[in-house]
Scaffold this motif. Structure first.
Motif, PDB file in Angstrom:
ATOM      1  N   LEU A  14       1.260   4.518  13.651  1.00  0.00           N
ATOM      2  CA  LEU A  14       2.192   5.756  13.061  1.00  0.00           C
ATOM      3  C   LEU A  14       3.669   5.413  13.172  1.00  0.00           C
ATOM      4  CD1 LEU A  14       0.396   8.676  15.365  1.00  0.00           C
ATOM      5  CD2 LEU A  14      -0.262   8.012  12.851  1.00  0.00           C
ATOM      6  N   ARG A  17       5.009   4.851   9.350  1.00  0.00           N
ATOM      7  CA  ARG A  17       4.952   5.819   8.285  1.00  0.00           C
ATOM      8  C   ARG A  17       6.295   6.272   7.735  1.00  0.00           C
ATOM      9  NH1 ARG A  17       2.329  10.758  11.268  1.00  0.00           N
ATOM     10  NH2 ARG A  17       3.562  10.286  12.779  1.00  0.00           N
ATOM     11  N   PRO A  18       6.321   6.701   6.365  1.00  0.00           N
ATOM     12  CA  PRO A  18       5.382   7.066   5.381  1.00  0.00           C
ATOM     13  C   PRO A  18       5.082   5.494   4.839  1.00  0.00           C
ATOM     14  CG  PRO A  18       7.613   7.561   4.530  1.00  0.00           C
ATOM     15  CD  PRO A  18       7.688   7.206   5.781  1.00  0.00           C
ATOM     16  N   ARG A  19       3.788   5.064   4.364  1.00  0.00           N
ATOM     17  CA  ARG A  19       3.349   4.133   3.865  1.00  0.00           C
ATOM     18  C   ARG A  19       3.676   4.034   2.368  1.00  0.00           C
ATOM     19  NH1 ARG A  19      -0.124   0.766   7.124  1.00  0.00           N
ATOM     20  NH2 ARG A  19      -0.509   1.745   9.330  1.00  0.00           N
ATOM     21  N   LYS A  20       4.740   3.961   1.898  1.00  0.00           N
ATOM     22  CA  LYS A  20       5.171   4.064   0.416  1.00  0.00           C
ATOM     23  C   LYS A  20       5.774   2.763   0.273  1.00  0.00           C
ATOM     24  CE  LYS A  20       9.586   6.081   1.312  1.00  0.00           C
ATOM     25  NZ  LYS A  20      10.613   7.043   0.994  1.00  0.00           N
ATOM     26  N   SER A 250      -0.765  14.092   8.919  1.00  0.00           N
ATOM     27  CA  SER A 250      -0.321  13.088   8.627  1.00  0.00           C
ATOM     28  C   SER A 250      -1.015  11.824   9.288  1.00  0.00           C
ATOM     29  CB  SER A 250       1.193  12.765   8.793  1.00  0.00           C
ATOM     30  OG  SER A 250       1.826  11.649   8.615  1.00  0.00           O
ATOM     31  N   HIS A 261       5.639  -2.944   1.267  1.00  0.00           N
ATOM     32  CA  HIS A 261       6.414  -2.161   2.201  1.00  0.00           C
ATOM     33  C   HIS A 261       7.418  -3.194   2.865  1.00  0.00           C
ATOM     34  CE1 HIS A 261       3.146   0.474   1.872  1.00  0.00           C
ATOM     35  NE2 HIS A 261       2.073  -0.174   2.683  1.00  0.00           N
TER      36      HIS A 261
END
Length: 382
Positions: A14, A17-20, A250, A261
């Protein structure tokens, strides 16, 4: 996640995050270590991942079962061409944050082709003098001094691009006044990897991972595939429930972007470091010795530090074998500039720009010198 008959750890961290996708291809360095060097020096440098090989080395970690024995270590080669100091930036304390006070820029060399990256760079003639006066005026409020460095991808053997990558690097060590003078004195000069990092010590590697695109929960989070007899009508490569009825939350594993990433690998040990240097023969002819620096023996080190002239015999003893394997590194090619060899693997595919930073939280064990390398695999990697 639905109830399990047996306990199991949750899937995925966690903390990332965010996994963008990363916002910047060349990562921005967000934090800097507190160091106590006697002289000022930059705290980071930019390199390009070349590939991996393996070495046999004498284990110098005291207390391990293999101490003093040969061990097999996979390594990553990162090519680090010299970087050009384009400018210096000075910060003052503003509340709890730092605010830029002024900047001083040097006229970039024509072969650097900075216009490919910065289209509107114009430098007045008295720009540096004005910056000096402003820094002198606010010298009691200065909090940080940084350098703006530009890479030279033309010097790297495996890159075809011409546009330099630009990063901002903090200066550490010495007194604050020493850092200011160092920043002004380095304008327009080059910074090499041996000026920043220490062979045998550790470094943090900051970069963007290899992109995998849009992936499902089985590959993205490693969740267990549902049994073929359970909810198979709706699919098995999915999770049983995304939420208790209030909508998707989430922490629940879901499909989405995987890879590309921004990540930081802490405390990667530098097994080797090498700087290309031009030596002068006793006869007066110039000749370049490939890969000189810490990889070489005492003849190379003496010539590097003291600038002595090497005879033919000493020159032959100082030169070493190249780090490039037969046929070149896959998807990269030949290493033609300075390089470092890191223990283990690092993020990203070949040619990916990586920031090598002085470790922000180094381990308690601080080796005095690099380990003895017995063998470097130069077999074809294709």
């Amino acid at each position: 996640m639905a109830r399990r008959k047996f306990s199991a750890p949750r899937r995925g961290s966690l903390g990332v995050r965010p996994r963008k996708r990363a916002a910047e291809f060349v990562p921005r360095i967000r934090s800097w270590p507190v160091v106590d060097f006697p002289e000022p020096r930059p705290l980071a440098l930019l390199g390009y991942k070349a590939g991996m090989t393996h070495v046999l080395m004498i284990d110098d970690r005291a207390g391990t079962p293999t101490h003093g024995k040969e061990i097999f270590v996979p390594v990553t080669v990162v090519e680090v061409p010299p970087m050009v100091v384009l400018g210096a930036r000075f910060y003052i304390k503003y509340g709890t944050a730092n605010r830029a006070l002024t900047e001083a820029w040097a006229v970039p060399p024509k072969e650097l082709e900075v216009w490919r990256r910065v289209k509107t760079l114009s430098i007045p003639e008295d720009h540096v003098e004005k910056a000096r006066k402003k820094v002198e005026e606010y010298k009691d409020y200065l909090s940080r001094v940084s350098l703006i460095l530009a890479s030279q991808p033309k010097l790297a053997g495996g890159l075809s691009k011409k546009a330099p990558d630009i990063i901002e690097v903090a200066i550490g060590g010495g007194e604050l006044a020493d850092r200011v003078e160092y920043a002004f004195g380095m304008l327009g000069k080059q910074v090499r990897v041996c000026d920043v990092l220490k062979p045998g010590f550790f470094t943090d590697v900051i970069g963007v991972t290899k992109g995998k695109g849009f992936q499902g929960v089985i590959k993205r989070f490693g969740v267990k595939e549902l049994p073929r007899w359970h909810k198979h009508r709706k699919g098995s490569r999915r999770i049983g429930s995304r939420s208790p009825g209030i909508g998707a939350i989430s922490p629940t594993p879901q499909a989405g972007q995987m890879g590309f990433h921004r990540r930081t690998e802490y405390n990667k040990r530098i097994l080797m470091m090498c700087c290309n240097t031009s030596f002068t023969l006793a006869e007066g002819k110039d000749r370049k010795v490939a890969q000189t620096g810490f990889l070489c023996n005492e003849y190379c080190l003496k010539a590097c530090k003291e600038g002595v002239e090497l005879g033919k015999e000493e020159l032959a003893r100082a030169s070493i074998e190249t780090i490039t394997p037969k046929g070149g590194f896959p998807h990269y090619g030949i290493v033609r500039s300075d390089f470092v060899v890191l223990a283990g693997s690092v993020q990203g595919p070949p040619k990916r720009p990586l920031v090598l930073r002085w470790p922000v939280r180094p381990p308690d064990w601080a080796p005095e010198e690099p380990p003895k390398i017995v063998y470097i695999s130069l077999e074809s990697k294709i």
